[in-house]
Design a protein around this motif. Structure first.
Motif, PDB file in Angstrom:
ATOM      1  N   LEU A 176     -80.334  -1.873 -51.559  1.00  0.00           N
ATOM      2  CA  LEU A 176     -80.598  -1.166 -52.749  1.00  0.00           C
ATOM      3  C   LEU A 176     -81.420   0.018 -52.069  1.00  0.00           C
ATOM      4  N   THR A 177     -82.383  -0.174 -51.626  1.00  0.00           N
ATOM      5  CA  THR A 177     -83.454   0.854 -51.555  1.00  0.00           C
ATOM      6  C   THR A 177     -83.213   1.880 -50.286  1.00  0.00           C
ATOM      7  N   SER A 178     -82.071   1.457 -49.292  1.00  0.00           N
ATOM      8  CA  SER A 178     -81.840   2.306 -48.113  1.00  0.00           C
ATOM      9  C   SER A 178     -80.537   2.142 -47.764  1.00  0.00           C
ATOM     10  N   HIS A 179     -79.777   1.322 -47.766  1.00  0.00           N
ATOM     11  CA  HIS A 179     -78.490   1.339 -46.987  1.00  0.00           C
ATOM     12  C   HIS A 179     -77.485   2.134 -47.995  1.00  0.00           C
ATOM     13  N   VAL A 180     -77.336   1.811 -49.316  1.00  0.00           N
ATOM     14  CA  VAL A 180     -76.473   2.110 -50.255  1.00  0.00           C
ATOM     15  C   VAL A 180     -77.042   3.760 -50.813  1.00  0.00           C
ATOM     16  N   PRO A 181     -78.195   3.936 -50.460  1.00  0.00           N
ATOM     17  CA  PRO A 181     -78.643   5.354 -50.956  1.00  0.00           C
ATOM     18  C   PRO A 181     -78.011   6.257 -49.623  1.00  0.00           C
ATOM     19  N   HIS A 182     -77.952   5.857 -48.550  1.00  0.00           N
ATOM     20  CA  HIS A 182     -77.358   6.559 -47.215  1.00  0.00           C
ATOM     21  C   HIS A 182     -75.668   6.656 -47.739  1.00  0.00           C
ATOM     22  N   VAL A 183     -75.071   5.749 -48.179  1.00  0.00           N
ATOM     23  CA  VAL A 183     -73.667   5.764 -48.347  1.00  0.00           C
ATOM     24  C   VAL A 183     -73.550   7.018 -49.441  1.00  0.00           C
ATOM     25  N   VAL A 184     -74.207   6.716 -50.288  1.00  0.00           N
ATOM     26  CA  VAL A 184     -73.923   7.621 -51.490  1.00  0.00           C
ATOM     27  C   VAL A 184     -74.127   9.175 -51.028  1.00  0.00           C
ATOM     28  N   ALA A 185     -75.354   9.296 -50.418  1.00  0.00           N
ATOM     29  CA  ALA A 185     -75.362  10.682 -49.726  1.00  0.00           C
ATOM     30  C   ALA A 185     -74.488  11.082 -48.935  1.00  0.00           C
ATOM     31  N   SER A 186     -73.774  10.313 -48.061  1.00  0.00           N
ATOM     32  CA  SER A 186     -72.756  10.660 -47.099  1.00  0.00           C
ATOM     33  C   SER A 186     -71.476  10.888 -48.094  1.00  0.00           C
ATOM     34  N   LEU A 187     -71.086  10.254 -49.230  1.00  0.00           N
ATOM     35  CA  LEU A 187     -69.988  10.237 -49.995  1.00  0.00           C
ATOM     36  C   LEU A 187     -70.131  11.732 -50.679  1.00  0.00           C
ATOM     37  N   MET A 188     -71.573  12.223 -51.228  1.00  0.00           N
ATOM     38  CA  MET A 188     -71.531  13.181 -51.738  1.00  0.00           C
ATOM     39  C   MET A 188     -71.701  14.426 -51.044  1.00  0.00           C
ATOM     40  N   ALA A 189     -71.842  14.258 -49.777  1.00  0.00           N
ATOM     41  CA  ALA A 189     -71.797  15.420 -48.800  1.00  0.00           C
ATOM     42  C   ALA A 189     -70.420  15.478 -48.143  1.00  0.00           C
ATOM     43  N   ALA A 190     -69.773  14.576 -47.994  1.00  0.00           N
ATOM     44  CA  ALA A 190     -68.354  14.450 -47.595  1.00  0.00           C
ATOM     45  C   ALA A 190     -67.322  15.296 -48.767  1.00  0.00           C
ATOM     46  N   ARG A 191     -67.687  15.153 -50.092  1.00  0.00           N
ATOM     47  CA  ARG A 191     -67.001  15.756 -51.242  1.00  0.00           C
ATOM     48  C   ARG A 191     -67.166  17.265 -51.061  1.00  0.00           C
ATOM     49  N   LEU A 192     -68.120  17.835 -50.443  1.00  0.00           N
ATOM     50  CA  LEU A 192     -68.271  19.290 -50.125  1.00  0.00           C
ATOM     51  C   LEU A 192     -67.331  20.144 -49.140  1.00  0.00           C
ATOM     52  N   ARG A 193     -66.824  19.093 -48.233  1.00  0.00           N
ATOM     53  CA  ARG A 193     -65.528  19.668 -47.559  1.00  0.00           C
ATOM     54  C   ARG A 193     -64.409  20.075 -48.419  1.00  0.00           C
ATOM     55  N   SER A 194     -64.294  19.487 -49.676  1.00  0.00           N
ATOM     56  CA  SER A 194     -63.234  19.677 -50.445  1.00  0.00           C
ATOM     57  C   SER A 194     -63.368  20.380 -51.665  1.00  0.00           C
ATOM     58  N   GLY A 195     -64.690  20.953 -51.850  1.00  0.00           N
ATOM     59  CA  GLY A 195     -65.128  21.916 -52.857  1.00  0.00           C
ATOM     60  C   GLY A 195     -64.697  23.259 -52.690  1.00  0.00           C
ATOM     61  N   PRO A 196     -64.792  24.069 -53.591  1.00  0.00           N
ATOM     62  CA  PRO A 196     -64.465  25.573 -53.664  1.00  0.00           C
ATOM     63  C   PRO A 196     -65.156  26.522 -52.553  1.00  0.00           C
ATOM     64  N   PRO A 197     -64.783  27.285 -51.886  1.00  0.00           N
ATOM     65  CA  PRO A 197     -65.087  28.222 -51.075  1.00  0.00           C
ATOM     66  C   PRO A 197     -66.641  28.783 -51.099  1.00  0.00           C
ATOM     67  N   GLN A 198     -66.962  29.000 -52.584  1.00  0.00           N
ATOM     68  CA  GLN A 198     -68.082  29.595 -52.898  1.00  0.00           C
ATOM     69  C   GLN A 198     -69.344  28.460 -53.000  1.00  0.00           C
ATOM     70  N   ALA A 199     -68.925  27.025 -52.964  1.00  0.00           N
ATOM     71  CA  ALA A 199     -69.856  26.082 -53.522  1.00  0.00           C
ATOM     72  C   ALA A 199     -71.225  26.156 -52.433  1.00  0.00           C
TER      73      ALA A 199
END
Length: 378
Positions: A176-199
């Motif tokens: 809860l305090t470490s492993h899932v936060p890392h997964v969530v951070a990775s998922l959010m960072a990965a979404r940036l690859r498909s975001g608009p160019p100006q993101a």
């Protein structure tokens, strides 16, 4: 007491604890399958690269979770040390494997210092990495008192705070305090690859805070997630339930104004409020993040620049605009009341600083007036 130490694995954690021990006068021997990593750690002052001439008091196995048992068995067979610990962030599977296959499980105690950085490798090491941080020990049913005492000595040398837990309870907590936060951070960072160019040009501090830890070593983190897959999946399942409720509410709120449900907005507000409550709960239990459980109320004159002057004075104690709430008086010419939400330990010094600057203030209902200076309304 530890006079000699061996560190097997000279990455961020291994090199940092070696630096801390060496600074306290412990003779440290550094080993790594990558000779360059061990020599880099030695060049930083963490110890001497190579095996010790005789068994050391304590050996730290600083390798990923899946490798702990095999490396421990190998080093015990070689007689590297009289006692052993590790620093992996998953404890139950390594403990089970050690009990099943290590030559002498009585000489081993699991350990996990709750400290790290988004960078890895010996060059990221810091001598103060563990200062005032929790360091979990997970003794098994076979762990000897000597192994426990040596591990406690190492924690003391590093300036950390020992916490004894069962290995399974530890893994459930860090999911809860470490492993899932890392997964969530990775998922959010990965979404940036498909975001608009100006993101990227619109990325603010909030995004950087959320994604900062996503830069961790993917090989190490895949090992961690595999070793604690069950507990991580359980937390992610609960998170999935929360996301499903939030998505339903947001889809409803995105509809025509006349068809939006008031319950949907309450669902969103409830989620945000639960987040605030969870943050406060975490802060209350973490020495590095004091909870904002006190408030200081200040009366200031309703004139240009007065609020800025107050915030400049409070900034020296780490209290900023995000901690302030301003309420105007009943009449246009009345003073303003500024409520500052602060950690309880800061309230006293803050009150003293504010009154010394000439403002009237109160802490928890107890008024304090400026001494030798005019009040804000003068």
């Amino acid at each position: 007491m530890i006079r000699t130490l061996a560190v097997v694995g000279t990455g961020l954690i291994g090199t940092s604890l070696a630096l801390a021990a060496a600074r306290q006068g412990v003779t440290v021997h550094l080993q790594d399958r990558d000779e360059a990593a061990a020599r880099t750690a030695a060049a930083l002052g963490a110890g001497t690269a190579g095996p010790p001439p005789e068994p050391v008091d304590l050996a730290v196995i600083a390798v990923p979770p899946s490798q702990v048992a095999a490396v421990l068995a190998q080093q015990q067979a070689r007689g590297l040390a009289s006692t052993y610990t590790d620093v992996a962030s998953v404890k139950h599977e390594p403990e089970r494997a050690v009990l099943a296959g290590a030559p002498d499980p009585t000489r081993y105690i699991g350990g996990h210092p709750l400290a790290g950085r988004e960078r890895s490798g010996p060059l990221a090491a810091r001598v103060d990495l563990f200062q005032d941080r929790a360091w979990v020990l997970t003794p098994s049913r076979l762990t000897s008192r000597t192994a426990l005492d040596r591990a406690l000595s190492l924690i003391g040398l590093c300036g950390a705070v020992p916490l004894v837990m069962q290995s399974k309870a530890h893994d459930d907590a860090v999911a809860l305090t470490s492993h899932v936060p890392h997964v969530v951070a990775s998922l959010m960072a990965a979404r940036l690859r498909s975001g608009p160019p100006q993101a990227p040009r619109l990325a603010g501090q909030g995004l950087r805070d959320v994604t900062r830890i996503a830069g961790g070593d993917s090989r190490l983190w895949s090992d961690i997630l595999q070793a604690n897959a069950g507990a991580v999946a359980g937390v992610l399942t609960d998170l999935q339930t929360d996301l499903a409720e939030l998505l339903a509410a947001l889809h409803d709120l995105a509809g025509p104004p006349g068809r939006r449900s008031a319950q949907s907005l309450r669902t969103v507000v409830d989620l945000l409020d639960r987040g605030i409550a969870g943050l406060d709960e975490m802060s209350a239990g973490h020495p590095g993040h004091p909870s904002r459980s006190a408030s200081v109320r200040v009366r200031i004159a309703d004139r240009p620049g007065e609020l800025s002057r107050l915030l400049r004075a409070t900034a020296e104690l780490g209290v900023g605009p995000e901690d302030a709430e301003v309420r105007p008086g009943a009449e246009p010419c009345d003073d303003l009341t500024v409520r500052l939400a602060v950690p309880a330990a800061v309230a006293g010094p803050l009150l003293a600083r504010i009154t010394a600057e000439g403002w009237d203030a109160e802490d928890g209902g107890h008024a304090a007036h400026a001494a030798g200076a005019p009040s804000a309304s003068a």
